[in-house]
Design a protein around this motif. Structure first.
Motif, PDB file in Angstrom:
ATOM      1  N   ARG A  32       0.852  -1.193   0.000  1.00 46.56           N
ATOM      2  CA  ARG A  32       0.000   0.000   0.000  1.00 46.56           C
ATOM      3  C   ARG A  32       0.885   1.238   0.000  1.00 46.56           C
ATOM      4  NH1 ARG A  32      -1.849  -2.353   4.704  1.00 46.56           N
ATOM      5  NH2 ARG A  32      -3.536  -3.865   4.415  1.00 46.56           N
ATOM      6  N   LEU A  33       0.538   2.210  -0.835  1.00 45.21           N
ATOM      7  CA  LEU A  33       1.194   3.513  -0.824  1.00 45.21           C
ATOM      8  C   LEU A  33       0.134   4.513  -0.384  1.00 45.21           C
ATOM      9  CD1 LEU A  33       2.955   1.698  -2.806  1.00 45.21           C
ATOM     10  CD2 LEU A  33       3.677   3.852  -3.820  1.00 45.21           C
ATOM     11  N   THR A  34      -0.106   4.562   0.914  1.00 45.31           N
ATOM     12  CA  THR A  34      -1.260   5.279   1.457  1.00 45.31           C
ATOM     13  C   THR A  34      -1.222   6.759   1.139  1.00 45.31           C
ATOM     14  OG1 THR A  34      -1.363   3.645   3.245  1.00 45.31           O
ATOM     15  CG2 THR A  34      -2.574   5.707   3.551  1.00 45.31           C
ATOM     16  N   LYS A  35      -0.056   7.389   1.246  1.00 45.06           N
ATOM     17  CA  LYS A  35       0.041   8.825   0.965  1.00 45.06           C
ATOM     18  C   LYS A  35      -0.322   9.152  -0.485  1.00 45.06           C
ATOM     19  CE  LYS A  35       3.605   9.845   4.426  1.00 45.06           C
ATOM     20  NZ  LYS A  35       5.008  10.333   4.626  1.00 45.06           N
ATOM     21  N   ASP A  36      -0.144   8.177  -1.363  1.00 41.36           N
ATOM     22  CA  ASP A  36      -0.404   8.388  -2.786  1.00 41.36           C
ATOM     23  C   ASP A  36      -1.729   7.786  -3.244  1.00 41.36           C
ATOM     24  OD1 ASP A  36       2.315   9.522  -3.502  1.00 41.36           O
ATOM     25  OD2 ASP A  36       2.909   7.587  -2.662  1.00 41.36           O
ATOM     26  N   LYS A  37      -2.455   7.133  -2.306  1.00 42.34           N
ATOM     27  CA  LYS A  37      -3.680   6.387  -2.676  1.00 42.34           C
ATOM     28  C   LYS A  37      -3.377   5.441  -3.836  1.00 42.34           C
ATOM     29  CE  LYS A  37      -6.443   8.026   0.420  1.00 42.34           C
ATOM     30  NZ  LYS A  37      -7.596   8.853   0.139  1.00 42.34           N
ATOM     31  N   LYS A  93       5.241   9.637  -2.907  1.00 41.91           N
ATOM     32  CA  LYS A  93       5.688  10.111  -1.608  1.00 41.91           C
ATOM     33  C   LYS A  93       5.771   9.004  -0.554  1.00 41.91           C
ATOM     34  CE  LYS A  93       3.246  14.463  -2.507  1.00 41.91           C
ATOM     35  NZ  LYS A  93       2.125  15.336  -2.073  1.00 41.91           N
ATOM     36  N   SER A  94       5.125   7.886  -0.800  1.00 45.01           N
ATOM     37  CA  SER A  94       4.978   6.850   0.223  1.00 45.01           C
ATOM     38  C   SER A  94       6.260   6.051   0.433  1.00 45.01           C
ATOM     39  CB  SER A  94       3.837   5.900  -0.144  1.00 45.01           C
ATOM     40  OG  SER A  94       2.619   6.608  -0.245  1.00 45.01           O
ATOM     41  N   HIS A  95       6.305   5.375   1.567  1.00 47.93           N
ATOM     42  CA  HIS A  95       7.491   4.631   1.985  1.00 47.93           C
ATOM     43  C   HIS A  95       7.879   3.556   0.982  1.00 47.93           C
ATOM     44  CE1 HIS A  95      10.310   2.462   4.504  1.00 47.93           C
ATOM     45  NE2 HIS A  95       9.559   1.377   4.429  1.00 47.93           N
ATOM     46  N   ARG A 114       7.570   3.379  -2.214  1.00 47.69           N
ATOM     47  CA  ARG A 114       7.554   3.854  -3.603  1.00 47.69           C
ATOM     48  C   ARG A 114       8.637   3.216  -4.484  1.00 47.69           C
ATOM     49  NH1 ARG A 114       9.468   7.751  -0.253  1.00 47.69           N
ATOM     50  NH2 ARG A 114      11.559   8.611  -0.650  1.00 47.69           N
ATOM     51  N   TYR A 120      -8.936   1.632  -0.468  1.00 48.32           N
ATOM     52  CA  TYR A 120      -9.004   2.830   0.381  1.00 48.32           C
ATOM     53  C   TYR A 120     -10.431   3.292   0.657  1.00 48.32           C
ATOM     54  CZ  TYR A 120      -4.049   2.958  -0.627  1.00 48.32           C
ATOM     55  OH  TYR A 120      -2.729   2.623  -0.718  1.00 48.32           O
TER      56      TYR A 120
END
Length: 352
Positions: A101-106, A248-250, A252, A315
């Motif tokens: 999951r790249l939550t900051k980027d949806k 931006k996500s961890h 990426r 999400y």
């Protein structure tokens, strides 16, 4: 989104993504998810490649890879479902972890590698499919195959009698060299074989080809030319991307295919170019980054006759499906369109 949905998603997001996905499938099968049933209006009702749909919003391949949740998904509000991808032989796919999951980027990155039980098991399950929903199948090739073109034909022969359409997946980035099949000569040979096999089925089903977003204009032109010449019924634009621009996500930098919100603009631009290259002579299914009725509407106005989504469900949950349908219906009405077909391609120039 209901409070129950928010709590359910909060719990799932604390778990490993692949484990959470499996639990979501089990929750659907157990009846723990509210499902609205068929969603349609005269404005949303449409058809694509001769298939009548209650609405143009489809579930993209990858969510139900193994055809285990067909019955609940048929009541989830989607206008159609695409299952798989499916390979001739069973294969375990790539090593775990392989879903991020790249939550900051949806967004989501996956490198599953077409894991699944194989065509024979899928055919057995599909033989008991619900008849109340349009169901298609994403065709794939085994990683160790020496003749990948034959793999697509084999899955079609095995499973084709039980589905309403098939999609030839030549664009997964997670099977080595698979995207090479998008080249003009390779794609022509592949599609010719698939179309010949389709002609041998007792019932004619539409064949789509799914392309990558990471294509040049010349490559898009080649694919459009081959698709038209081979008489396939449509194009699915697009699969996941290997680009990592702006993330931006961890996670990426993880390898695999990126899907979700960051893919929206790129995939829609490719969609519009495919629409232009085919001059509206074949339907296109728009996929990539859809999470609202406005997103679905933009894809349709860019040239899509129908759309698919998957990553946004991670999400937003299943309640997203009726919400998109309601929003899309309102947007069509606001702009004076009496049906989906009237809006297709009306905004294509904005993306070229």
């Amino acid at each position: 989104m209901s409070v129950r949905d928010r709590l359910g998603l909060a719990v799932l997001h604390r778990l490993d993504p692949e484990l959470a996905h499996g639990l979501a499938i089990r929750a659907l099968r157990a009846g723990l998810v509210h499902l609205p049933g068929e969603i349609t209006t005269p404005r949303l009702r449409t058809s694509i490649a001769g298939i009548d749909l209650p609405n143009p919003i489809g579930l993209a391949a990858g969510f139900d890879k193994t055809a285990e949740a067909m019955a609940p998904l048929a009541r989830s509000g989607f206008g159609f479902l695409e299952l798989g991808g499916v390979t001739p032989k069973p294969q375990s796919g790539n090593e775990t972890p392989r879903l991020f999951r790249l939550t900051k980027d949806k967004a989501v990155i996956n490198r599953f590698g077409l894991n699944g039980p194989g065509a024979d098991v899928m055919a057995t399950r599909l033989a008991h499919r619900p008849k109340t929903c349009v169901i298609g199948l994403n065709l794939g090739a085994n990683k160790d195959s020496t003749d990948r073109s034959h793999d697509y034909v084999e899955v079609l022969n095995t499973c084709g009698p039980h589905v309403d359409f098939v999609t030839v997946n030549v664009s997964s980035p997670n099977t080595e060299n698979l995207r090479d099949l998008q080249g003009r000569a390779a794609l022509w040979a592949l599609l010719t074989g698939v179309m010949d096999a389709r002609g041998q089925l007792d019932r004619r089903i539409p064949v789509f080809v799914k392309i990558a977003p990471d294509l040049t204009e010349d490559e898009i032109g080649d694919i459009a030319e081959v698709a038209l010449a081979s008489s396939v019924d449509g194009i699915v634009a697009t699969n996941t991307t290997v680009s990592r621009a702006g993330l931006k996500s961890h996670h990426r930098t993880e390898k695999g295919g990126l899907s979700g919100a960051p893919l929206f603009e790129t995939s829609t631009r490719v969609l519009a170019k495919v629409s232009q290259a085919t001059d509206g002579r074949m339907p296109i299914i728009g996929v990539g980054g859809i999470s609202s009725g406005a997103d679905a509407y933009a894809k349709i106005r860019a040239g899509a006759s129908a759309v698919q989504l998957y990553s946004a469900l991670i999400y937003e949950g299943m309640s997203l499906v009726p919400r998109i349908a309601t929003e899309l219906d309102a947007l069509l009405a606001k702009d004076g369109f009496s049906c989906v077909a009237d809006a297709v391609g009306t905004g294509r120039g904005d993306w070229l």
